[in-house]
Design a protein around this motif. Structure first.
Motif, mmCIF file in Angstrom:
data_model
loop_
_atom_site.group_PDB
_atom_site.id
_atom_site.type_symbol
_atom_site.label_atom_id
_atom_site.label_comp_id
_atom_site.label_asym_id
_atom_site.label_seq_id
_atom_site.Cartn_x
_atom_site.Cartn_y
_atom_site.Cartn_z
ATOM 1 N N SER A 256 0.776 -1.192 0.003
ATOM 2 C CA SER A 256 0.052 0.088 0.088
ATOM 3 C C SER A 256 0.864 1.300 -0.007
ATOM 4 N N ASP A 257 0.289 2.339 -0.371
ATOM 5 C CA ASP A 257 1.001 3.581 -0.188
ATOM 6 C C ASP A 257 1.285 3.740 1.308
ATOM 7 N N PRO A 258 2.605 3.952 1.736
ATOM 8 C CA PRO A 258 2.776 3.922 2.997
ATOM 9 C C PRO A 258 2.495 5.111 3.893
ATOM 10 N N VAL A 259 1.912 5.242 5.093
ATOM 11 C CA VAL A 259 1.685 6.310 5.786
ATOM 12 C C VAL A 259 2.639 6.575 6.913
ATOM 13 N N THR A 260 2.557 7.804 7.295
ATOM 14 C CA THR A 260 3.642 8.308 8.465
ATOM 15 C C THR A 260 2.764 8.929 9.477
ATOM 16 N N LEU A 261 2.811 8.310 10.620
ATOM 17 C CA LEU A 261 2.211 8.596 11.792
ATOM 18 C C LEU A 261 3.167 9.324 12.738
ATOM 19 N N GLU A 262 2.696 10.046 13.516
ATOM 20 C CA GLU A 262 3.441 10.688 14.595
ATOM 21 C C GLU A 262 3.792 9.958 15.904
ATOM 22 N N THR A 263 4.675 9.812 16.466
ATOM 23 C CA THR A 263 5.095 8.891 17.536
ATOM 24 C C THR A 263 5.881 9.815 18.511
ATOM 25 N N LYS A 264 5.610 10.927 18.812
ATOM 26 C CA LYS A 264 6.287 11.791 19.725
ATOM 27 C C LYS A 264 6.237 11.483 20.906
ATOM 28 N N ALA A 265 7.361 11.319 21.801
ATOM 29 C CA ALA A 265 7.277 11.127 23.215
ATOM 30 C C ALA A 265 8.636 11.531 23.875
ATOM 31 N N PHE A 266 8.683 11.472 25.164
ATOM 32 C CA PHE A 266 9.767 12.320 25.889
ATOM 33 C C PHE A 266 10.828 11.229 26.225
ATOM 34 N N GLY A 474 10.588 7.176 26.288
ATOM 35 C CA GLY A 474 9.833 6.965 24.980
ATOM 36 C C GLY A 474 8.225 6.608 25.030
ATOM 37 N N LEU A 475 7.640 7.081 26.342
ATOM 38 C CA LEU A 475 6.352 6.800 26.572
ATOM 39 C C LEU A 475 5.425 7.908 26.278
ATOM 40 N N GLN A 476 4.245 7.465 25.786
ATOM 41 C CA GLN A 476 3.394 8.613 25.682
ATOM 42 C C GLN A 476 2.658 9.003 26.920
ATOM 43 N N VAL A 477 1.990 9.998 27.076
ATOM 44 C CA VAL A 477 1.021 10.333 28.352
ATOM 45 C C VAL A 477 -0.048 9.287 28.195
ATOM 46 N N PRO A 478 -0.441 8.345 29.255
ATOM 47 C CA PRO A 478 -1.305 7.232 29.128
ATOM 48 C C PRO A 478 -2.753 7.874 28.904
ATOM 49 N N SER A 479 -3.460 7.317 28.150
ATOM 50 C CA SER A 479 -4.932 7.930 28.246
ATOM 51 C C SER A 479 -5.523 7.835 29.364
#
Length: 502
Positions: A256-266, A474-479
Motif C-alpha cells: 500500500s502507499d505508506p503512511v507516516t504517523l507521529e509517535t512523539k514522546a519524551f 519513550g512513553l506517551q502520556v497514557p490515556s
C-alpha cells in the motif's frame, strides 16, 4: 606505429571487457534458466496436488451424495409398509374363505355361532385398519443434481492473480498508549486473499518514506483481519512509517502507499557525567555502588601522579564546556556543564531538559532498594543539594530502611503519603500547565500532585541509596492519565501544602 598499437590495445581491452560482460550475462541466463525449470517443476507439482485434492473432494462428495440417496430409498421402502399389506391381504383371504364355507352350514345354531366368530374376526382384522393410500411416492427427483454452475466455475479457473495493494484508512488509524492501531481495506472484494503483512519502521523524517538512511522494516505476518494493533512500542523517534500488503496462497501483492504517523514522546538517558561517584549509571539504569567513589579516586590519583597536574585545576578544566560541543539542544546543554554531585546527594539527572509540553516516564525500583527519590529539578541544583530540599526541585521519596515511609518533598518540606508504595511510579509533567503528578504506573491511581509555575527548564532527577532504579522513557502520556488530569483540573484546588508558585 605506436599510435596504431595503442589503438589496437584499446580495442583488445574493449573486446575483453565486452566478452566478460557477455560471459556474465550468459551465466546469468543459465542461472535464470535453471531457476525457471525448477520453479516450473514446482508449479506443475503444486498444480497436480491441487487437482488431486479437487478430485478427492469430488469423490468424497459423490460417495456422500450416493449414500444419501440410498438412505432415502431405504426410508421410502420402510414407509411403503408392503410387508404389512401382504400380511393383511393374507389374513383377509383366510376370513373370506372361512365365510364362504360357513354359508354351507345347515344347522341354524352352528351357523349363528360361525357368523358371530367371523364377525368378530372381521372387526379386528388388520385389512380394515390398513390405509390404502401410500405414505410416500416413488419420486426421487429431490435427489437430482445439476452441476452446470460448478462446471462453469471450474472452466473459469485460472492462475491466481497478484492481489492489489490495500488502501490504508488513515482516519481510522490511532496512536495512543504506545500502541498503533492500523486499519485498511481492499480496493475491491477479493475472496482469495489469505492474509495480510504489516510492516513498520521508525523515522525522524516527516514525509514520504525515504529509501536510504532509514531503519529496516519490522514485519508482522499472517494477519487475517483488516485491522491490527502494534502494542508495547517504545516511541524513541518522532514518526513511524507503516505499509500493508495482501497475500493469497501463491503470491504477495504490491505494498500500500505508506503512511507516516507521529509517535512523539519524551526520551532521555541518565547523565553519567554529573552523577555521584557512588552511582553506577547506564543508559536508563542507575545502581548504588559503595566502592564507586573510592575506585574513581584511585584512578584520578594515578592520573594526577602521572601528569603532575593540580587535581583542582584539572577539575575546573573538566567542567568547562568544549568550544567544539554544540549546546543548542536540551540534551547537549544538560550534559558536561556542571560539577558531579557529591556528599550525601546521591543524585543523577536526565540528559534532556523539559521546556514545554506534557511528558511522561516511569521508574521501577529493585526490591532491595532502601531509599530513593523521583522527581524534577531546575539545572541550578547544587552538587550537595538533595531532591526536594530546595525551592527548585520537586519529588516523592521512598524510604524502606527501618520502616517504609512514603512522602512528597519540596523546598525542604515533606508531606507523608498514607498510601501503598507502588512497584512502578509514573511521572507526569505538564510544563506549561505548571503541574507535576505521580501515579501508580500499573493502576494509574494518583499518588500526589504539585502545582506551581515553572520558570526554568526542568530535568528529570533521581536519588538512590542502596539498590537500583530502572527508568522507562519513550512513553506517551497514557490515556488514563489524561482522563484523570481532566477530572483533577475540573475539580481545581490544591492537593498539597507543598505546592508553590515560583
Amino acid at each position: 606505429m605506436d599510435e596504431e598499437r595503442e589503438t589496437l590495445q584499446r580495442i583488445v581491452s574493449t573486446l575483453v571487457n565486452k566478452n566478460d560482460e557477455i560471459r556474465n550475462f550468459i551465466d546469468m541466463l543459465n542461472h535464470t534458466l535453471s531457476n525457471l525449470q525448477v520453479n516450473s517443476f514446482h508449479a506443475i507439482s503444486e498444480l497436480n496436488e491441487e487437482f488431486d485434492g479437487l478430485y478427492s473432494v469430488l469423490h468424497e462428495m459423490k460417495e456422500s451424495m450416493a449414500n444419501t440417496i440410498q438412505q432415502e430409498e431405504a426410508r421410502k421402502i420402510q414407509a411403503l409398509q408392503l410387508r404389512q399389506c401382504s400380511c393383511a391381504l393374507e389374513n383377509s383371504e383366510e376370513l373370506l374363505e372361512l365365510a364362504v364355507r360357513s354359508l354351507d352350514i345347515k344347522d341354524p345354531v352352528e351357523l349363528l355361532e360361525a357368523a358371530r366368530l367371523i364377525k368378530d374376526s372381521v372387526t379386528v382384522a388388520s385389512a380394515f385398519r390398513l390405509s390404502l393410500k401410500p405414505k410416500v411416492s416413488d419420486s426421487m427427483t429431490h435427489m437430482m443434481v445439476d452441476f452446470t454452475l460448478e462446471k462453469q466455475m471450474l472452466q473459469a479457473v485460472k492462475f491466481l492473480p497478484v492481489p492489489k495493494a490495500p488502501e490504508i484508512d488513515v482516519a481510522a488509524c490511532l496512536v495512543a498508549d504506545n500502541c498503533i492501531t492500523m486499519s485498511w481495506r481492499m480496493p475491491e472484494e477479493d475472496s482469495r486473499i489469505d492474509h495480510f503483512v504489516l510492516e513498520y519502521r521508525k523515522t525522524n523524517f516527516d514525509g514520504p518514506p525515504r529509501l536510504k538512511g532509514e531503519q529496516r522494516w519490522e514485519l508482522v505476518d499472517y494477519i487475517k483481519a483488516t485491522q491490527y494493533t502494534l502494542s508495547g512500542l517504545k516511541f524513541d523517534t518522532k514518526y513511524m512509517n507503516l505499509r500493508v500488503q495482501a497475500c493469497n496462497k501463491a503470491v504477495a501483492g504490491e505494498y500500500s502507499d505508506p503512511v507516516t504517523l507521529e509517535t512523539k514522546a519524551f526520551v532521555f538517558s541518565l547523565d553519567s557525567t554529573s552523577s555521584h561517584l557512588n552511582l553506577k549509571v547506564e543508559d536508563t539504569y542507575v545502581e548504588w555502588d559503595s566502592t564507586g567513589g573510592k575506585s574513581q579516586e584511585k584512578i584520578k590519583g594515578k592520573e594526577n601522579k602521572n601528569t603532575g597536574q593540580n587535581p583542582l585545576l584539572k577539575s575546573n578544566r573538566s567542567n568547562t564546556a568544549s568550544p567544539k560541543r554544540s549546546t543548542n539542544s536540551p540534551r547537549a546543554s544538560a550534559r558536561g556543564s556542571r560539577d558531579r554531585f557529591a556528599g550525601e546527594s546521591y543524585t543523577v539527572l536526565g540528559d534532556t531538559a523539559i521546556e514545554s509540553g506534557q511528558h511522561y516516564w516511569e521508574v521501577r525500583a529493585q526490591k532491595d532498594c532502601k531509599s530513593y527519590s523521583v522527581g524534577v529539578t531546575y539545572r541550578n541544583l547544587g552538587k550537595f543539594d538533595q531532591l526536594g530540599k530546595t525551592n527548585s526541585s520537586w519529588c516523592i521519596h521512598i524510604n524502606s530502611w527501618l520502616q517504609a515511609t512514603f512522602s512528597a518533598k519540596h523546598n525542604n518540606k515533606a508531606k507523608t503519603l498514607d498510601i501503598p508504595i507502588p512497584d512502578r511510579i509514573g511521572v507526569y509533567c505538564d510544563f506549561d500547565g505548571g503541574q507535576l503528578s505521580f501515579y501508580n504506573a500499573s493502576s494509574k491511581a494518583l499518588l500526589h500532585t504539585f502545582r506551581t509555575k515553572f520558570t526554568q527548564p526542568l530535568l528529570p532527577g533521581f536519588m538512590i541509596w542502596f539498590g537500583g532504579l530502572t527508568v522507562t522513557t519513550g512513553l506517551q502520556v497514557p490515556s488514563a492519565v489524561k482522563t484523570l488530569q481532566k477530572s483533577e483540573n475540573g475539580l481545581g484546588g490544591s492537593t498539597s501544602s507543598l505546592n508553590n508558585v515560583a
